[in-house]
Design an enzyme around this catalytic site. Structure first.
Site, PDB file in Angstrom:
ATOM      1  CG  ASN A 172      -1.308  -4.062  -3.406  1.00  0.00           C
ATOM      2  OD1 ASN A 172      -1.098  -4.664  -2.364  1.00  0.00           O
ATOM      3  ND2 ASN A 172      -2.533  -3.855  -3.862  1.00  0.00           N
TER       4      ASN A 172
ATOM      5  NE  ARG B 265      -3.114  -2.207  -0.955  1.00  0.00           N
ATOM      6  CZ  ARG B 265      -3.693  -1.409  -1.838  1.00  0.00           C
ATOM      7  NH1 ARG B 265      -3.067  -0.335  -2.283  1.00  0.00           N
ATOM      8  NH2 ARG B 265      -4.894  -1.663  -2.292  1.00  0.00           N
TER       9      ARG B 265
END
Length: 127
Positions: free
Chosen positions: A70, A52
């Protein structure tokens, strides 16, 4: 903890010409070529490998907006918006590059469409 990517300082540095300061990325992009929005989901070893953080950095470097997060099933999902050429660059990165420690098995793209204006002002990590 994820190590800070080498490009972090460059990402943080302002790149917009002075005439764009105050209007921001969204205003600068909305006056340009047609805008595209696409949703994505990345499968493989993509959690616990700074995916990320690197995605956010790459998006800011390319100049697209949107988000990444996520999922509970071990994937990473999100949305990218911007000019078609920049969105395509991000799609390629999400499919082939990722973070240094990740392993991308496949990336699914869906809901690709032309939009009249950006729905986000930046690219962010969602929790």
């Amino acid at each position: 903890m994820c190590p800070l990517p080498l490009a972090a300082a460059a990402v943080a540095a302002p790149r917009a010409p002075l005439r764009l300061l105050g209007r921001g990325l969204a205003a600068a992009m909305s006056t340009a070529r047609p805008l595209i929005s696409v949703d994505y989901e990345v499968f493989g070893e993509v959690q616990g490998v700074c995916f990320r953080m690197y995605t956010e950095g790459e998006a800011k470097k390319i100049g697209v907006v949107g988000w990444v997060k996520n999922t509970s099933k071990g994937t990473v999902t999100g949305q990218v918006q911007g000019p078609e050429d920049k969105v395509n660059s991000m799609k390629s990165w999400l499919s082939k590059v990722g973070s240094p420690s990740s392993r991308i098995d496949r990336t699914n793209f869906s809901n690709e469409k032309t939009i009249s204006k950006l729905e986000y002002s930046n690219f962010s990590i969602r929790y």
